[in-house]
Design an enzyme around this catalytic site. Structure first.
Site, PDB file in Angstrom:
ATOM      1  N   LYS A   1      -6.282   0.199  -7.015  1.00 29.71           N
ATOM      2  CA  LYS A   1      -5.143   1.057  -6.678  1.00 29.71           C
ATOM      3  C   LYS A   1      -5.530   2.509  -6.873  1.00 29.71           C
ATOM      4  CE  LYS A   1      -3.068  -2.424  -5.804  1.00 29.71           C
ATOM      5  NZ  LYS A   1      -2.263  -3.481  -6.232  1.00 29.71           N
TER       6      LYS A   1
ATOM      7  N   GLY B   1       2.437   2.319  -2.952  1.00 28.71           N
ATOM      8  CA  GLY B   1       2.595   2.770  -4.331  1.00 28.71           C
ATOM      9  C   GLY B   1       3.509   1.868  -5.135  1.00 28.71           C
TER      10      GLY B   1
ATOM     11  N   LYS C   1       0.799  -1.232   0.000  1.00 30.08           N
ATOM     12  CA  LYS C   1       0.000   0.000   0.000  1.00 30.08           C
ATOM     13  C   LYS C   1       0.826   1.274   0.000  1.00 30.08           C
ATOM     14  CE  LYS C   1      -3.724  -2.156  -0.236  1.00 30.08           C
ATOM     15  NZ  LYS C   1      -4.151  -2.281  -1.598  1.00 30.08           N
TER      16      LYS C   1
ATOM     17  N   THR D   1       2.923  -0.810  -6.885  1.00 29.36           N
ATOM     18  CA  THR D   1       2.426  -1.197  -8.220  1.00 29.36           C
ATOM     19  C   THR D   1       2.673  -0.068  -9.216  1.00 29.36           C
ATOM     20  OG1 THR D   1       0.672  -2.295  -6.995  1.00 29.36           O
ATOM     21  CG2 THR D   1       0.449  -2.262  -9.383  1.00 29.36           C
TER      22      THR D   1
ATOM     23  N   LYS E   1     -10.882   5.759  -3.886  1.00 29.20           N
ATOM     24  CA  LYS E   1     -11.400   7.019  -3.326  1.00 29.20           C
ATOM     25  C   LYS E   1     -12.107   6.704  -2.013  1.00 29.20           C
ATOM     26  CE  LYS E   1     -11.513   9.854  -7.400  1.00 29.20           C
ATOM     27  NZ  LYS E   1     -10.657   9.066  -8.185  1.00 29.20           N
TER      28      LYS E   1
HETATM   29  N1  PPS Z   1       0.070   6.494  -9.852  1.00 30.59           N
HETATM   30  C1  PPS Z   1      -0.649   5.822  -8.953  1.00 30.59           C
HETATM   31  N2  PPS Z   1      -1.782   5.193  -9.284  1.00 30.59           N
HETATM   32  C2  PPS Z   1      -2.488   4.516  -8.335  1.00 30.59           C
HETATM   33  N3  PPS Z   1      -2.128   4.429  -7.049  1.00 30.59           N
HETATM   34  C3  PPS Z   1      -1.009   5.060  -6.667  1.00 30.59           C
HETATM   35  C4  PPS Z   1      -0.218   5.767  -7.588  1.00 30.59           C
HETATM   36  N4  PPS Z   1       0.836   6.283  -6.925  1.00 30.59           N
HETATM   37  C5  PPS Z   1       0.732   5.900  -5.660  1.00 30.59           C
HETATM   38  N5  PPS Z   1      -0.389   5.165  -5.483  1.00 30.59           N
HETATM   39  C6  PPS Z   1      -0.789   4.602  -4.203  1.00 30.59           C
HETATM   40  O1  PPS Z   1      -0.514   3.200  -4.266  1.00 30.59           O
HETATM   41  C7  PPS Z   1      -1.367   2.600  -3.305  1.00 30.59           C
HETATM   42  C8  PPS Z   1      -1.387   1.117  -3.555  1.00 30.59           C
HETATM   43  O2  PPS Z   1      -0.097   0.666  -3.189  1.00 30.59           O
HETATM   44  P1  PPS Z   1       0.525  -0.684  -3.688  1.00 30.59           P
HETATM   45  O3  PPS Z   1       0.512  -0.747  -5.145  1.00 30.59           O
HETATM   46  O4  PPS Z   1       1.872  -0.800  -3.036  1.00 30.59           O
HETATM   47  O5  PPS Z   1      -0.485  -1.729  -3.069  1.00 30.59           O
HETATM   48  S1  PPS Z   1      -0.304  -3.307  -2.944  1.00 30.59           S
HETATM   49  O6  PPS Z   1       0.291  -3.562  -1.665  1.00 30.59           O
HETATM   50  O7  PPS Z   1       0.512  -3.790  -4.042  1.00 30.59           O
HETATM   51  O8  PPS Z   1      -1.677  -3.828  -2.975  1.00 30.59           O
HETATM   52  C9  PPS Z   1      -2.697   3.272  -3.495  1.00 30.59           C
HETATM   53  O9  PPS Z   1      -3.397   3.195  -2.279  1.00 30.59           O
HETATM   54  P2  PPS Z   1      -4.974   3.374  -2.163  1.00 30.59           P
HETATM   55  O10 PPS Z   1      -5.199   4.828  -2.465  1.00 30.59           O
HETATM   56  O11 PPS Z   1      -5.321   3.066  -0.770  1.00 30.59           O
HETATM   57  O12 PPS Z   1      -5.605   2.478  -3.154  1.00 30.59           O
HETATM   58  C10 PPS Z   1      -2.269   4.688  -3.873  1.00 30.59           C
HETATM   59  O13 PPS Z   1      -2.380   5.593  -2.790  1.00 30.59           O
END
Ligand code: PPS
Length: 829
Positions: free
Chosen positions: A780, A602, A600, A604, A783
């Site tokens: 990812k 970032g 969580k 990905t 909202k």
């Molecule tokens: N560019 C972009 N697009 C989408 N999301 C973004 C991006 N950059 C950072 N993030 C943040 O990444 C959070 C998800 O983290 P991970 O990818 O490490 O999650 S996971 O552990 O692999 O499930 C995700 O968390 P959530 O907002 O809770 O979904 C985002 O806050």
């Protein structure tokens, strides 16, 4: 005639192999009929005097008296005030010979330790909760005595507060005229450059293995011993007697009455076997009961190739008789002792006439021994597939049935351990199917050298035990022709490698060959004298048990070894030589970079942006785990190295995989370092409160204790291998982050700005490819309402200690501190 078994109607599937082998046999025996194999004259077995214990002299009964009055003490151990079970070793340099000997000893005893070269800075000794070390070993006592005052005070304070003993070594300065020296800050006096005539084990409760009162006279002219004067505060553990008859301590125990620090100081390095035994006993004493092996030692002697050997080198009837009588004789030293005989049936009666009779006589006496299967023709497993392996194993099994060999245990050994490690899955499968094998042994795991580092593992239901080397090979048949001289094996037995192999391993499985039991019968001499030497000098109780019992005992003692620790087979030439063809070392098949997460933060997004670079490739998506490989520390790890490699189909300058589960997985650092020690690592630092909130559950707090997890990675990887990324920066300025990362990976620049664009609807930066915006999926960048102030404060409080550790860690290592961290630390201050 041995051909009959092959016509057994049960053999349907492997029939074609059998037919081919039969044909070869037919041609062979029609060319060289069995009856014409006249024997060469055999050399009579050489008589060499056996070892006699220097202090068990019937003409000197006082020693028998001594032992009856001083029976081995019940095992007594030191108790500290609650620390981690780990040793801190401060070495003179990471490359010193003596330092290596210390490390090998710790490795062999499977103690957790941290070794560092002596420097101006002491390693951190405590966590926020307790002491990190239960023993401090300082290679060079002078370095401790001359340490900066505050460092020494810190170290002494730690030892006092946690009741942690300190071990150290001190050596003579050859050109120093001073003979008697007072040790700085203590009432202890030592004598340097001394010669001793006798070395005696003193009556100290520290000794467990060493027999109290045992001694030997030293004929050597060495005059570099350090001797300590004993007093009520300083007891002798090992005593040296000088020419004038004075007795002084070679190893002294500082009872800590003067400054509260308990010490064991060695006036000699570990080259002398009595000093080395004392070091081992001291280690056990300091580390407490749980970590010792006790005094029982199990010994198993396998004769791997009982029918394999060139004519003229093989055993004859007389040798078999000696094997039988030696087995009974060894039972007096080793409770329940049995030889284990491995057979490759194809080589039965393959010597000269006398030797063929030897084979027959052995089979006639087969019930006296334990038998286990080798391979039908000593075949190398890695060269064959399951079908072929199954066929030759069945052939060997039929041979055993026809000869009525008692194969009582599901134990097997592969010729030259081929197929055991690196694992040849098809051999494991064939073994299970034909012989129901559940135990084997190898010298190759994790590597042949250092021999003190060999371990066991369980794979696919088969328990693999570590196997030890005893210095006997197929070519060691005659005393006079022992490589580098017969003295070498004598030295190994009398306090050298072979002797310590028994002391350092709870179970020793030795590999020998039939040639070692013919002619001079070097193996019988070796083990007879090894047992004599052990009996003379130690309180060790030797026993034999079945391989199944050994496997149970081993993995009960060392449950952490159950899961194998995979290594890269392409970096060890011995492993490379026995690789199944499915592993091709000319192809790049392992990642150069791991994005560790945490979850969580970032990860990905970072991966998807990095993959834009043409010189970068990642794993193929793995179904069922959000496309992540999740190899290290997860259940996929048990699928093995070949499976892991199969996930990386593309060779590129940088291959990476991102599994956000790695960061806080306790097994991942060690497993990753073992397989890809040179990999680079990326860690994304996000405000842990925000990270926890992203999961909507406070249960994911543990992953936000960044320094706690980083500590584990830094035990196996250097700081230079790790890149830290600020999660907020990744979210807001991904191009900047990716440009820095690309440089760090030594990749050519890439115009990320043309391929990463902000998406208003997503609220995040996304990839821009072929004029299309490609954002991450719905899971990812979700909202949800902002975290409320109350929860934020609660989470910040939970993480406050960890955040301040992270701040200190980054500052100390001159790394950039993310703004969110500056903020939380400032608020608390
Ligand atoms: N560019 C972009 N697009 C989408 N999301 C973004 C991006 N950059 C950072 N993030 C943040 O990444 C959070 C998800 O983290 P991970 O990818 O490490 O999650 S996971 O552990 O692999 O499930 C995700 O968390 P959530 O907002 O809770 O979904 C985002 O806050």
């Amino acid at each position: 005639m041995i051909i009959t078994p092959y016509l057994n109607p049960r053999l349907t599937r492997p029939l074609k192999w059998l037919a081919a082998i039969l044909l070869v046999y037919f041609l062979y025996f029609s060319t060289f009929p069995l009856s014409q194999k006249p024997s060469k004259p055999r050399k009579p077995a050489k008589q060499v005097k056996n070892y006699t214990c220097p202090f068990e002299n019937p003409e000197n009964p006082s020693f028998a008296d001594y032992f009856s009055k001083n029976p081995p003490k019940s095992l007594e151990f030191h108790k500290n005030n609650g620390t981690d079970q780990k040793i801190l070793v401060i070495l003179d340099s990471m490359f010193s010979r003596h330092g290596k000997a210390i490390i090998q000893m710790l490795n062999s005893q499977k103690f957790a330790f941290k070794a560092e070269a002596v420097s101006k800075n002491l390693p951190v000794l405590t966590t926020s909760r307790k002491g990190r070390y239960s023993l401090i070993i300082i290679e060079n006592y002078y370095k401790y005595l001359n340490m900066a005052r505050w460092n020494r005070q810190l170290l002494d304070k730690y030892c006092k507060e946690y009741r942690v003993p300190m071990f150290s070594f001190i050596a003579s300065k050859p050109n120093d005229q001073l003979k008697r020296i007072k040790i700085k800050g203590s009432s202890l006096w030592m004598w340097q450059n001394q010669r001793i005539q006798r070395l005696t084990v003193s009556p100290s409760p520290i000794h467990k293995i060493s027999k109290i009162g045992s001694f030997r006279n030293l004929s050597s002219e060495e005059s570099d011993w350090i001797l300590f004067e004993t007093s009520e505060n300083f007891e002798s553990i090992l005593t040296g007697t000088v020419k004038s008859g004075y007795e002084r301590a070679v190893v002294v125990r500082d009872l800590g009455r003067e400054d509260g620090v308990e010490r064991v100081i060695f006036g000699r390095n570990l080259t002398d076997f009595q000093v080395k035994m004392t070091f081992l006993d001291s280690l056990w004493w300091a580390m407490g009961t749980e970590k010792t092996f006790g005094l029982e030692r199990f010994v198993q002697i396998d004769i791997d190739d009982i029918f394999v050997g060139a004519a003229g080198t093989r055993i004859v009837e007389e040798d078999v008789n000696r094997l039988i009588s030696s087995q009974s004789h060894f039972q007096k030293s080793v409770e329940n002792f049995k030889f284990l005989l491995g057979f490759s049936g194809s080589y039965f009666r393959n010597g000269d006439d006398l030797e063929d009779r030897g084979d027959e006589f052995l089979v006639e006496n087969s019930e006296k021994f334990v038998w286990f299967p080798h391979m039908w023709r000593h075949n190398h497993a890695h060269e064959h597939n399951f079908t072929y392996l199954e066929a030759i194993m069945i052939q060997n099994k039929i041979f055993a049935q026809n000869m009525h060999l008692p194969v009582d245990y599901p134990y097997a050994i592969a010729p030259q351990h081929d197929g055991v490690f690196p694992v040849h899955e098809q051999m494991f499968e064939a073994w299970k199917k034909v012989w129901n094998v559940s135990v084997t042994a190898t010298e190759e795991y994790p590597h042949f050298k250092p021999s003190t580092g060999r371990k066991g593992f369980i794979h696919s239901g088969i328990h693999v035990l570590p196997r030890q080397t005893c210095g006997l090979y197929t070519h060691t048949q005659l005393f006079d022709e022992y490589p580098d001289g017969f003295d070498k094996i004598i030295h190994s037995i009398q306090g050298g490698d072979l002797f310590f192999t028994i002391l350092l391993n709870p179970i020793s499985i030795f590999m020998t060959h039939q040639q070692n039991y013919s002619h001079d019968r070097l193996a019988l001499y070796t083990f007879e004298n090894l047992f004599r030497f052990l009996k003379c000098w130690t309180n060790i109780q030797l026993k034999w048990q079945s391989p199944i019992e050994s496997a149970n005992l081993y993995f009960q003692k060392f449950p952490e070894e159950r899961i194998p620790l995979w290594t890269n087979p392409c970096t060890d030439p011995r492993h490379q030589a026995i690789l199944p063809p499915s592993i091709n070392c000319t192809q790049k098949k392992l990642p150069d970079l791991l994005i560790l997460g945490p979850q969580k933060t970032g990860s990905t997004a970072l991966g998807s942006f990095l993959s834009l670079h043409p010189d970068v490739s990642q794993n193929s998506p793995v179904p069922g785990s959000f496309e992540e490989v999740q190899f290290f520390g997860g259940k996929n790890y048990l699928k093995g190295v070949e499976w892991y490699m199969s996930n990386f189909p593309n060779e590129s300058t940088v291959i990476y995989e991102k599994s956000a589960t790695y960061f806080d997985n306790p097994s991942a650092p060690k497993q990753a370092a073992s397989l890809i020690p040179h990999a680079k690592l990326v860690v994304i630092l996000q405000n842990p409160a925000q990270r926890a909130y992203s999961w909507f559950q406070v249960r994911c707090i543990s992953g936000g204790r960044y320094v706690h997890h980083l500590d584990k990675w830094l035990e196996h990887f250097s700081l230079q291998q790790i890149q830290f990324i600020d999660s907020d920066e990744l979210k807001e300025q991904p191009v900047k982050v990716l440009t820095t990362l690309t440089k760090w990976l030594d990749l050519p620049d890439y115009p990320y700005e043309s391929h990463i664009r902000f998406s208003k609807s997503k609220g995040y930066f996304c990839r821009f490819i072929d004029e299309k915006t490609k954002c991450l999926g719905e899971s990812k960048g979700r909202k949800y309402p902002e975290m409320d102030e109350e929860l934020r404060m609660k989470l910040d409080k939970i993480f406050s200690l960890d955040n301040s550790s992270l701040y200190k860690f980054l500052k100390k290592n001159r790394l950039r501190i993310p703004k969110w961290l500056e903020d939380v630390v400032r608020v608390r201050a």
